[in-house]
Design an enzyme around this catalytic site. Structure first.
Site, PDB file in Angstrom:
ATOM      1  N   CYS A  18       0.860  -1.044   0.269  1.00  0.00           N
ATOM      2  CA  CYS A  18      -0.375  -0.134   0.183  1.00  0.00           C
ATOM      3  C   CYS A  18       0.976   1.514  -0.243  1.00  0.00           C
ATOM      4  O   CYS A  18       1.748   1.119   0.381  1.00  0.00           O
ATOM      5  CB  CYS A  18      -0.702   0.002   1.018  1.00  0.00           C
ATOM      6  N   ARG A  44       3.155   0.249  -4.832  1.00  0.00           N
ATOM      7  CA  ARG A  44       2.766  -0.344  -4.481  1.00  0.00           C
ATOM      8  C   ARG A  44       1.899  -1.628  -4.189  1.00  0.00           C
ATOM      9  O   ARG A  44       1.254  -2.116  -2.558  1.00  0.00           O
ATOM     10  CB  ARG A  44       2.906   0.240  -2.660  1.00  0.00           C
ATOM     11  N   TRP A  71      -2.880  -1.788  -1.678  1.00  0.00           N
ATOM     12  CA  TRP A  71      -2.368  -4.266  -2.275  1.00  0.00           C
ATOM     13  C   TRP A  71      -3.547  -4.631  -1.277  1.00  0.00           C
ATOM     14  O   TRP A  71      -2.602  -4.608   0.714  1.00  0.00           O
ATOM     15  CB  TRP A  71      -1.255  -4.489  -2.170  1.00  0.00           C
ATOM     16  N   ASN A 102      -0.732   1.533   5.718  1.00  0.00           N
ATOM     17  CA  ASN A 102       0.445   0.987   5.230  1.00  0.00           C
ATOM     18  C   ASN A 102       0.437  -0.318   6.493  1.00  0.00           C
ATOM     19  O   ASN A 102       1.570  -0.085   6.993  1.00  0.00           O
ATOM     20  CB  ASN A 102       1.541   1.142   4.598  1.00  0.00           C
ATOM     21  N   GLY A 103       1.384  -1.905   5.854  1.00  0.00           N
ATOM     22  CA  GLY A 103       1.280  -2.554   7.024  1.00  0.00           C
ATOM     23  C   GLY A 103       0.041  -3.639   7.326  1.00  0.00           C
ATOM     24  O   GLY A 103      -0.467  -3.404   6.747  1.00  0.00           O
ATOM     25  N   GLU A 130      14.359 -18.502 -12.011  1.00  0.00           N
ATOM     26  CA  GLU A 130      13.999 -16.748 -13.018  1.00  0.00           C
ATOM     27  C   GLU A 130      13.085 -16.662 -14.226  1.00  0.00           C
ATOM     28  O   GLU A 130      11.390 -16.552 -13.906  1.00  0.00           O
ATOM     29  CB  GLU A 130      14.741 -15.974 -12.950  1.00  0.00           C
ATOM     30  N   LYS A 170       8.938 -15.827 -13.589  1.00  0.00           N
ATOM     31  CA  LYS A 170       8.719 -14.639 -14.398  1.00  0.00           C
ATOM     32  C   LYS A 170       7.194 -15.410 -15.288  1.00  0.00           C
ATOM     33  O   LYS A 170       6.563 -14.424 -15.390  1.00  0.00           O
ATOM     34  CB  LYS A 170       9.139 -14.920 -15.802  1.00  0.00           C
ATOM     35  N   GLU A 189       4.009 -15.250 -13.011  1.00  0.00           N
ATOM     36  CA  GLU A 189       4.093 -14.000 -12.531  1.00  0.00           C
ATOM     37  C   GLU A 189       3.598 -13.104 -13.520  1.00  0.00           C
ATOM     38  O   GLU A 189       1.767 -12.423 -13.108  1.00  0.00           O
ATOM     39  CB  GLU A 189       5.004 -12.960 -11.597  1.00  0.00           C
ATOM     40  N   HIS A 244      14.843 -36.864 -10.111  1.00  0.00           N
ATOM     41  CA  HIS A 244      14.306 -37.457  -8.588  1.00  0.00           C
ATOM     42  C   HIS A 244      13.170 -36.822  -8.463  1.00  0.00           C
ATOM     43  O   HIS A 244      12.495 -36.302  -7.536  1.00  0.00           O
ATOM     44  CB  HIS A 244      15.596 -36.847  -7.654  1.00  0.00           C
ATOM     45  N   LYS A 283       4.832  -4.129  -7.024  1.00  0.00           N
ATOM     46  CA  LYS A 283       6.008  -4.170  -6.758  1.00  0.00           C
ATOM     47  C   LYS A 283       6.454  -4.557  -6.258  1.00  0.00           C
ATOM     48  O   LYS A 283       7.864  -4.599  -5.634  1.00  0.00           O
ATOM     49  CB  LYS A 283       5.731  -2.535  -7.953  1.00  0.00           C
TER      50      LYS A 283
HETATM   51  O1  M6R Z   1      12.229  -4.811  -4.268  1.00  0.00           O
HETATM   52  P1  M6R Z   1      12.841  -6.259  -4.275  1.00  0.00           P
HETATM   53  O2  M6R Z   1      13.746  -6.308  -5.008  1.00  0.00           O
HETATM   54  O3  M6R Z   1      13.070  -6.469  -3.306  1.00  0.00           O
HETATM   55  O4  M6R Z   1      11.537  -6.660  -4.798  1.00  0.00           O
HETATM   56  C1  M6R Z   1      12.242  -8.550  -4.431  1.00  0.00           C
HETATM   57  C2  M6R Z   1      10.492  -9.226  -5.063  1.00  0.00           C
HETATM   58  O5  M6R Z   1       9.607  -8.509  -4.352  1.00  0.00           O
HETATM   59  C3  M6R Z   1      10.948  -8.985  -6.650  1.00  0.00           C
HETATM   60  O6  M6R Z   1      11.769  -9.020  -7.111  1.00  0.00           O
HETATM   61  C4  M6R Z   1       9.626 -10.005  -7.087  1.00  0.00           C
HETATM   62  O7  M6R Z   1      10.254 -11.141  -7.135  1.00  0.00           O
HETATM   63  C5  M6R Z   1       9.891  -9.450  -8.845  1.00  0.00           C
HETATM   64  N1  M6R Z   1       8.138  -9.532  -9.103  1.00  0.00           N
HETATM   65  C6  M6R Z   1       9.838 -10.499  -9.447  1.00  0.00           C
HETATM   66  O8  M6R Z   1       9.216 -10.291 -10.904  1.00  0.00           O
END
Ligand code: M6R
Length: 607
Positions: free
Chosen positions: A2, A27, A74, A98-99, A479, A483, A486, A502, A602
């Site tokens: 947030c 956020r 959020w 926020n929190g 990764e 990607k 998400e 395995h 984000k």
């Molecule tokens: O701002 P940060 O790099 O600390 O964020 C960490 C993760 O939340 C961030 O990398 C998240 O996994 C991304 N959305 C992945 O694409």
């Protein structure tokens, strides 16, 4: 997560609040709302979904209030509907948060026992009612806040508006960041400098536990013990310009395309291009004295840390522990005397990563942060900051921040290797020369985007996708899967290729695309054997390799993505690009909201 904002202005604040919220949407974007004081009364406008829905609602209104607060959400407690959207109001108080208020159930039960009726499912509403109860009992706003803060457990940043007092805002911070902005006869509260950049560049960052009483004449700050304190005003570099998509359809596409430039920019800070040597200044520790390195981060940043483990161990013979910060922070890991802890974060505000950093500090570690936002909390609390120069990353999926993190980390590993006597001048020159070529190589990969897009079309029809990699390319496989899931919502898993037999090989059938990352390096033959095990079971192979790997597989029924040959250790920087393009185009084919995928934000400032 947030984003929160508050303004005591000279003119109407409704649209400036929206402007600040636009900058905080990274956020969270489940709902948004504002409250202003209109003719002495609190007026609230909220809307579920993205900020544009709030804007549409405000367009028909003529709000003139000069004091107000705003929120972009959020959701943590309660579904993201209008009722649960902030601000929350009780009596003469409006609040944005926020929190997480961890003891809200107890507080709610206490208030309900007194006959208070709750309208929402949020934790925040309890705080509004506690404040209202204090005011009804005759407390002044400042005392009401003081008493209520003492009752709260958890992590929070709050902005509070009081009906009947259009010249007061109170902000409080325990955990998530909060900054006070100083204007000319105007004052501001905001989750970060970017939110306040259109209004002022003079900021006071509240310290953990601080709370601040703002009037148009200035601010009084109290620390956690309630004592008045003075905090510095700093001049922020945050730009008031909103970043736009240019000619791209999505921020993610633009950010993928920017990688040659931002990696080049980042290299410029860590590498001497003429001498082809790594260049590091201002270190507060000696690589030679270190016995162990501890790396913590979340999500994609964690995967950059995992790649760093391979680099530090290989180039500097330095043992490395890598952890996801949410696990590390509560594990009470014993840390060596004189150890170095590196945290990695794009935003510099990720709650778990920040907590891990604080734990490492409490254990006497040297601390260093690889961060993209130089004014972030993590940057401010670390002994040394290694900046990535990715520029603002707006798409929720990390792309250019990731490759810039990789760039910094491989340079740090090279510096450590050199200092510890394990990387000789020739090997250093070879490695740095390969790094210098990276922007050019990425341009070359980007030129092949149309081919990658066609493969992504096939992936978009899959229910599950496997990604395989070995050694330094194992983190890239992870990764790739992260990607894809998400942004396209296709289930994907990344595996160390040797682990396949395995367990996960049981999943493989003719409907399962398997993306294999296999540059022709020392592990190529091993990875290829794992790939053959998949091919034998009908799996559809997407092979990412270099020209010589592609040639060796000519005539096979595989989709091949050819990546320029480079130094084996540099390959994650290159293979990251087709991985991103595959996910991006698959998501576009799926029709998802690429830049703001569902359920995500984000910056994750709650644990
Ligand atoms: O701002 P940060 O790099 O600390 O964020 C960490 C993760 O939340 C961030 O990398 C998240 O996994 C991304 N959305 C992945 O694409």
């Amino acid at each position: 997560m947030c984003g929160i904002v508050g303004i005591l202005g000279k003119g109407p604040v409704a649209w400036p609040l929206v402007e600040a919220l636009r900058r905080l949407e990274y956020r969270g974007y489940d709902s948004a709302g504002i409250a202003t004081i209109e003719k002495g009364r609190i007026e609230r406008v909220r809307a579920p979904g993205k900020l544009m829905h709030l804007s549409q609602k405000l367009t028909g209104l003529d709000l003139q209030g000069t004091a107000g607060i705003g929120h972009t959400r959020w959701a943590t407690h309660g579904v993201p509907n209008e009722t649960n959207a902030h601000p929350h109001i009780a009596g003469h108080v409006a609040i944005v948060h926020n929190g997480i208020i961890e003891n809200y159930r107890d507080l709610k039960a206490e208030l309900m026992a007194e006959g208070v009726v709750f309208e929402t499912q949020t934790d925040t509403e309890a705080v509004a009612h506690l404040l209202s109860r204090e005011l009804k009992a005759g407390a002044k706003p400042v005392d009401a806040v003081r008493h209520v803060l003492a009752r709260l457990e958890g992590a929070f940043a709050l902005a509070i508006l009081f009906e009947g007092d259009g010249d007061m805002l109170i902000g409080a911070r325990r955990g998530p960041p909060l900054a006070v902005g100083h204007g000319d006869g105007e004052m501001y509260l905001g989750s970060d400098a970017i939110a306040l950049a259109p209004f002022t560049n003079k900021l006071t960052y509240l310290e953990d536990g601080d709370w601040a009483v703002l009037t148009r004449g200035g601010v009084t700050i109290y620390d956690a013990s309630g004592a008045k304190v003075s905090r510095d005003i700093s001049h922020t570099q945050a730009s008031s310009m909103l970043v736009d998509k240019g000619n791209y359809r999505h921020f993610m596409a633009k950010e993928i395309a920017e990688q040659p430039e931002v990696i080049g920019h980042t290299l410029g800070d860590y590498v001497d291009f003429t001498q082809r040597k790594v260049r590091l200044e201002g270190l507060a520790f000696d690589w030679k004295q270190l016995d162990r390195l501890t790396i913590t981060a979340c999500g994609t940043a964690y995967l950059a840390g995992l790649a760093a483990k391979y680099w530090f161990e290989k180039l500097a013979r330095l043992p490395v522990e890598v952890d996801v910060a949410s696990e590390f922070r509560y594990r009470e890991a014993p840390l060596p005397k004189n150890g170095l802890a590196i945290v990695i974060s794009q935003s510099g505000e990720t709650a778990d990563t920040l907590a891990a950093l604080r734990y490492c500090k409490s254990q006497g570690q040297h601390t260093a942060a690889v961060v993209n936002v130089p004014e972030s909390t993590i940057a401010r609390e670390s002994d040394v900051v290694f900046r990535t120069f990715a520029g603002p990353e707006i798409g929720v999926a990390s792309t250019k921040a990731f490759t810039c993190q990789l760039t910094v980390l491989i340079c740090l590993a090279a510096a450590a290797g050199k200092a510890r006597g394990f990387l000789n001048a020739k090997d250093e020159e070879e490695l740095i020369s390969a790094l210098i070529e990276t922007p050019r190589h990425i341009h070359e990969i980007l030129r092949g985007e149309a081919h990658i897009k066609e493969i992504a079309r096939k992936l978009s029809a899959a229910r599950d996708v496997l990604y395989l990699g070995r050694g330094i390319n194992f983190p890239v496989a992870l990764e790739g899967a992260l990607k894809l899931k998400e942004i396209s919502y296709i289930h994907a898993e990344g595996y160390a290729a040797g682990e396949l037999k395995h367990g996960p090989i049981a999943l493989v059938d003719e409907n399962m695309p398997v993306v294999v990352i296999a540059p022709r390096d020392a592990l190529y033959d091993k990875t290829l054997s794992n790939m053959e095990e998949v091919a034998a079971r009908g799996g559809q192979i997407v092979l990412m390799t270099d020209a010589s790997g592609a040639q060796a597989n000519e005539g096979r029924n595989f989709d091949v993505i050819t990546v320029p040959k480079s130094h084996p250790l540099v390959s994650p920087l290159l293979y990251a690009i087709p991985i991103q393009l595959l996910a991006y185009h698959a998501a576009v084919f799926m029709g998802t909201d690429v830049d703001q995928p569902r359920n995500l934000a984000k910056s994750v400032t709650v644990e």
